[in-house]
Design a protein around this motif. Structure first.
Motif, short mmCIF file in Angstrom:
data_model
loop_
_atom_site.label_atom_id
_atom_site.label_comp_id
_atom_site.label_asym_id
_atom_site.label_seq_id
_atom_site.Cartn_x
_atom_site.Cartn_y
_atom_site.Cartn_z
N GLY A 285 45.77 -13.84 -15.32
CA GLY A 285 44.93 -14.76 -16.09
C GLY A 285 45.56 -16.14 -16.20
O GLY A 285 44.89 -17.17 -16.02
N PHE A 286 46.86 -16.18 -16.49
CA PHE A 286 47.55 -17.46 -16.58
C PHE A 286 47.59 -18.17 -15.22
O PHE A 286 47.51 -19.40 -15.15
CB PHE A 286 48.96 -17.26 -17.12
CG PHE A 286 49.04 -17.21 -18.62
CD1 PHE A 286 48.75 -18.34 -19.38
CD2 PHE A 286 49.40 -16.04 -19.27
CE1 PHE A 286 48.82 -18.29 -20.77
CE2 PHE A 286 49.47 -15.99 -20.66
CZ PHE A 286 49.17 -17.11 -21.41
N MET A 287 47.71 -17.41 -14.15
CA MET A 287 47.72 -18.03 -12.81
C MET A 287 46.38 -18.71 -12.50
O MET A 287 46.35 -19.82 -11.96
CB MET A 287 48.02 -16.96 -11.75
CG MET A 287 49.47 -16.51 -11.72
SD MET A 287 49.74 -15.22 -10.47
CE MET A 287 51.52 -15.06 -10.54
N VAL A 288 45.28 -18.05 -12.85
CA VAL A 288 43.96 -18.63 -12.61
C VAL A 288 43.77 -19.88 -13.47
O VAL A 288 43.22 -20.89 -13.02
CB VAL A 288 42.85 -17.60 -12.87
CG1 VAL A 288 41.47 -18.24 -12.73
CG2 VAL A 288 42.97 -16.42 -11.92
N MET A 289 44.24 -19.82 -14.71
CA MET A 289 44.19 -21.00 -15.58
C MET A 289 44.92 -22.18 -14.95
O MET A 289 44.42 -23.32 -14.94
CB MET A 289 44.82 -20.70 -16.95
CG MET A 289 43.89 -20.07 -17.94
SD MET A 289 44.74 -19.81 -19.53
CE MET A 289 45.01 -21.49 -20.03
N THR B 244 53.14 -25.40 -17.11
CA THR B 244 53.54 -24.69 -18.33
C THR B 244 52.91 -23.30 -18.40
O THR B 244 53.60 -22.30 -18.66
CB THR B 244 53.18 -25.50 -19.57
OG1 THR B 244 53.80 -26.79 -19.50
CG2 THR B 244 53.63 -24.79 -20.83
N VAL B 245 51.59 -23.22 -18.19
CA VAL B 245 50.93 -21.92 -18.32
C VAL B 245 51.33 -20.98 -17.18
O VAL B 245 51.41 -19.75 -17.39
CB VAL B 245 49.38 -22.06 -18.40
CG1 VAL B 245 48.98 -22.89 -19.59
CG2 VAL B 245 48.80 -22.62 -17.12
N LEU B 246 51.60 -21.52 -16.01
CA LEU B 246 52.06 -20.69 -14.90
C LEU B 246 53.41 -20.04 -15.23
O LEU B 246 53.62 -18.84 -15.04
CB LEU B 246 52.17 -21.53 -13.63
CG LEU B 246 52.54 -20.79 -12.34
CD1 LEU B 246 51.49 -19.73 -12.00
CD2 LEU B 246 52.69 -21.78 -11.18
N ALA B 247 54.33 -20.84 -15.80
CA ALA B 247 55.64 -20.32 -16.19
C ALA B 247 55.51 -19.28 -17.30
O ALA B 247 56.19 -18.24 -17.28
CB ALA B 247 56.54 -21.47 -16.64
N PHE B 248 54.61 -19.52 -18.27
CA PHE B 248 54.44 -18.58 -19.37
C PHE B 248 53.86 -17.26 -18.88
O PHE B 248 54.23 -16.18 -19.36
CB PHE B 248 53.55 -19.18 -20.46
CG PHE B 248 53.56 -18.40 -21.74
CD1 PHE B 248 54.61 -18.53 -22.64
CD2 PHE B 248 52.53 -17.52 -22.05
CE1 PHE B 248 54.62 -17.80 -23.83
CE2 PHE B 248 52.53 -16.79 -23.23
CZ PHE B 248 53.58 -16.94 -24.12
N GLY B 249 52.94 -17.32 -17.91
CA GLY B 249 52.37 -16.10 -17.35
C GLY B 249 53.42 -15.23 -16.70
O GLY B 249 53.41 -13.99 -16.86
N THR C 174 37.78 -18.76 -16.71
CA THR C 174 37.95 -17.44 -16.09
C THR C 174 39.30 -16.84 -16.46
O THR C 174 39.41 -15.66 -16.82
CB THR C 174 37.82 -17.55 -14.56
OG1 THR C 174 36.50 -17.99 -14.22
CG2 THR C 174 38.09 -16.21 -13.89
N GLY C 175 40.35 -17.67 -16.35
CA GLY C 175 41.68 -17.20 -16.75
C GLY C 175 41.71 -16.79 -18.21
O GLY C 175 42.28 -15.75 -18.57
N LEU C 176 41.07 -17.58 -19.06
CA LEU C 176 41.03 -17.26 -20.48
C LEU C 176 40.22 -16.00 -20.75
O LEU C 176 40.52 -15.26 -21.70
CB LEU C 176 40.44 -18.43 -21.27
CG LEU C 176 41.43 -19.56 -21.60
CD1 LEU C 176 40.70 -20.76 -22.18
CD2 LEU C 176 42.49 -19.07 -22.58
N ALA C 177 39.18 -15.74 -19.95
CA ALA C 177 38.40 -14.51 -20.13
C ALA C 177 39.28 -13.28 -19.95
O ALA C 177 39.21 -12.31 -20.71
CB ALA C 177 37.23 -14.48 -19.13
N ALA D 246 52.18 -16.93 -29.52
CA ALA D 246 52.38 -17.98 -28.51
C ALA D 246 51.20 -18.03 -27.54
O ALA D 246 50.74 -19.12 -27.15
CB ALA D 246 53.68 -17.74 -27.75
N MET D 247 50.67 -16.85 -27.18
CA MET D 247 49.51 -16.81 -26.29
C MET D 247 48.30 -17.48 -26.95
O MET D 247 47.59 -18.29 -26.32
CB MET D 247 49.16 -15.37 -25.93
CG MET D 247 50.08 -14.75 -24.90
SD MET D 247 49.66 -13.02 -24.57
CE MET D 247 47.97 -13.19 -23.98
#
Length: 419
Positions: free
Chosen positions: A70-74, A193-198, A102-105, A6-7
């Motif tokens: 990382g997901f929060m920065v994304m 979406t990415v914030l919730a997944f993080g 940066t989040g993806l890094a 999923a990530m």
């Protein structure tokens, strides 16, 4: 593996949408080809700048908490698209793309060692192939979904009017403002979406991996840093050339197809064809590795095949009709590059990260720095394309694959620097 899949799906969805952002921003923000490729530069240079800090962050807070950050920065980067679109300022878009990168890094620095270490190193390429399918499937659908959300049936005529210079200044500004503001809703949704997944990852069953006490044979006392491992350093350079060639083979497709007379609405499907070829490569890797084909031999075969296909891109310009599109065979060779590219990354990573022991996190960071090839190589391509033509820009692929053949046959064996 389901959580990791999923990530990687999210990684792919966010990354490969750049293939349509590049031509879209070129029109909406009135850019040259060279300037438009700053989309990939801003996105992927973050891997180079932030990879070492990402490794330090993971050493300090652990994998799971680091993934959440990382997901929060994304998400913050995605929300930055809102003021960027309202002001139609390309520089603010680039700042948002840098934050997403940066989040993806952070996420890639954590996720790739997970996939490699979670099972036997001999079958790491198979696991990388599995998550790679998730990544590339997202890459297939993301340009199509994004195009469906932001493009209209009448946009071909609108784009032609903008580029013809027939519109008055005030009318043109209003049209461009309307075009660029279409990105607000999809990126706001992605951000939520990415914030919730993080947050979900932080409290999921994903295990913490302790590499600090992992004593592998090659992690002996005189290995003071990751730069003491030649096969790792050369592997990071291999990642640089591999991802650079891969992103060129995808993110330049829409504009290259446009040079053959296709509109953006018609050309939007070609990145998906390349990623479909990549999916086929991953599927073959899952079946063959390691039972029928070793990681080492798969890497050699794929790098040689990629060089042959890149020569086809340069020299085979026979007109063909492909799914109703009149193009040249050169474009189809570019699509086919997705097939060998699938197993090149899967082959480099386990070769480069083996036996690092306590240096695993920083070794992963060094390999993630290699992903800045996605930033640099498209800029080189765009520079050549503006001066010699889009087709000539693909000469940049040849030295990339020559180096990858070197690493696949010899470079990965070098365990100590010669004095």
């Amino acid at each position: 593996m389901v959580i990791l899949g999923a990530m990687f799906f999210i990684f792919g969805f966010v990354s490969w949408v750049n293939s349509i952002l590049i031509p879209y921003f070129r029109i909406a923000c009135e850019l040259t080809h060279f300037q438009s490729y700053f989309v990939t530069f801003a996105f992927y240079i973050a891997y180079f700048v932030m990879a070492i800090p990402s490794g330090k962050l993971l050493e300090r807070v652990g994998f799971k908490r680091g993934i959440m950050y990382g997901f929060m920065v994304m998400a913050l980067g995605m929300f930055t698209f809102i003021p960027a679109a309202l002001s139609r300022t390309f520089g603010v878009f680039l700042a948002g793309l840098f934050m997403i990168g940066t989040g993806l890094a952070v996420l890639q620095t954590a996720a790739n060692p997970y996939v490699t270490i979670v099972g036997p190193i001999e079958s790491a390429a198979r696991r990388i192939s599995i998550v790679g399918i998730c990544n590339k499937f997202a890459g297939i659908i993301s340009p199509l979904v994004f195009a469906a959300v932001i493009l209209r049936a009448s946009d071909s005529e609108t784009f032609a009017l903008i580029e013809s210079g027939a519109l008055e200044a005030a009318t043109k500004a209003a049209v461009l403002d309307e075009l660029i503001r279409r990105v607000i809703v999809p990126y706001a949704v992605l951000g939520v979406t990415v914030l919730a997944f993080g947050i979900f990852i932080r409290y999921s069953v994903l295990p913490e991996i302790d590499t600090a006490s992992d004593d592998k044979p090659l992690s002996d006392s005189d290995r003071k840093s990751v730069f003491s491992y030649p096969y790792l350093v050369l592997g990071a350079l291999a990642i640089f050339f591999h991802v650079g060639s891969q992103v060129i083979a995808i993110d330049t497709l829409i504009q290259y197809a446009g040079s053959m007379g296709l509109s953006m609405l018609e050309a939007k499907v070609f990145p998906s064809y390349t990623l479909t070829c990549t999916l086929l490569g991953y599927a073959l890797g899952i079946v063959l590795i390691p039972k029928f084909l070793s990681q080492k031999n798969a890497l050699i075969i794929c790098t040689c095949l990629a060089l042959a296909l890149s020569l086809g891109v340069l020299f085979v310009h026979t007109p063909v009709t492909f799914f109703g599109h009149k193009v040249t065979a050169s474009l189809l060779f570019l699509n086919a590059l997705g097939f060998p590219n699938a197993l090149i990354y899967a082959g480099i990573w386990p070769h480069a990260i083996r036996g690092l022991g306590r240096h695993t996190k920083m070794g992963s960071s060094l390999l993630i720095m290699g992903l800045c090839g996605n930033a640099v190589m498209p800029q080189i391509y765009g520079y050549i394309a503006d001066r010699a033509g889009l087709a000539a820009g693909y000469w940049v692929l040849v030295p990339c694959f020559l180096y990858l053949i070197f690493y696949a046959t010899y470079g990965y064996k070098i365990e100590r620097w010669k004095k």
